[in-house]
Design an enzyme around this catalytic site. Sequence first.
Site, mmCIF file in Angstrom:
data_model
loop_
_atom_site.group_PDB
_atom_site.id
_atom_site.type_symbol
_atom_site.label_atom_id
_atom_site.label_comp_id
_atom_site.label_asym_id
_atom_site.label_seq_id
_atom_site.Cartn_x
_atom_site.Cartn_y
_atom_site.Cartn_z
ATOM 1 N N SER A 173 16.505 41.590 -57.355
ATOM 2 C CA SER A 173 17.434 41.685 -58.469
ATOM 3 C C SER A 173 18.815 41.995 -57.898
ATOM 4 C CB SER A 173 16.952 42.761 -59.460
ATOM 5 O OG SER A 173 17.801 42.825 -60.587
ATOM 6 N N TYR A 198 24.455 36.051 -65.732
ATOM 7 C CA TYR A 198 23.675 36.559 -64.597
ATOM 8 C C TYR A 198 23.029 37.887 -64.973
ATOM 9 C CZ TYR A 198 22.674 37.697 -59.686
ATOM 10 O OH TYR A 198 22.063 38.018 -58.490
ATOM 11 N N LYS A 231 19.081 39.024 -65.157
ATOM 12 C CA LYS A 231 18.582 40.098 -64.305
ATOM 13 C C LYS A 231 18.091 41.300 -65.117
ATOM 14 C CE LYS A 231 19.036 38.238 -60.232
ATOM 15 N NZ LYS A 231 17.834 37.904 -59.428
#
Length: 280
Positions: free
Chosen positions: A134, A148, A152
């Site tokens: 991650s 993004y 994540k």
Amino acid sequence: MSKTWFITGTSSGFGLLLTRRLLERGDRVAATLRRPEVLDGLRAEHGDRLWVRRLDVTDTTEVRAVVDAAFAELGTVDVVVNNAGYAVFAAVEEATDEQVRQVVDTNLIGSISVIRAALPHLRAQGHGRVLQISTAGGQTTYPNFGYYHASKWGIEGFCQTAAQEIAPFGIGLTIVEPGASPTGFGAALATAPIMPEYDAGPAGDVRRAIANGDFPLANDPEKIAGAIVDLVDSGEVPLRLPLGPDTYQDVRASLVARLEEHDAHRETALSVARDEFATR
């Protein structure tokens, strides 16, 4: 004792660094990537200790076929590393629908698909580790990385749930959160046309900071790869492993701020309980 690792996204970055480090110490690596020819040199050097297959993690059918083949041909896989990733550097209105879909399909659905494909095999062999790569951005946020972060934060929530469910089978899961590092990931970021409305605010400030070199890449990628290998060797199975001073500091600040805000609404939270469940 040598181990067998299955790693996605091995053409560059942490995936390639891990592959090289593991092969050099005598482990076996099942390396997957979209362009297998990138690893021709390593395959010539290390022979059958490097098993290479083409894989696009956004293709769920292909994920299952490649994971099944790895376990069938290698006999066992001790560690599964979900490393393949994609990011778009843009404000929330700037990214295209296609870019948004690619981020989610790669980082969230792709990672889920790899874990789901590996679990039946890991359960059958009665042991194994899953490492989900991650980022600090899995628990905190920065302008221009909204999609993004969405992927994540999503995969971290999935992994935190999965870790509880698979522990009884002898399978450990750790979310690895590297900070900003010079791996070439930044150069590979997709971008979108800049909207002046956002360029005048925080999104533009971050863009300019990066362009001016004011966004430091403070972490050593080789040390991060080494820390990941050391974690597996130690046998410890933390849910999360922060790597880098920026990860440690930024995530801690985010958690503290969230807890303070959470506590500030304690009375309101408790006030809506049904009478028989009210806290006295």
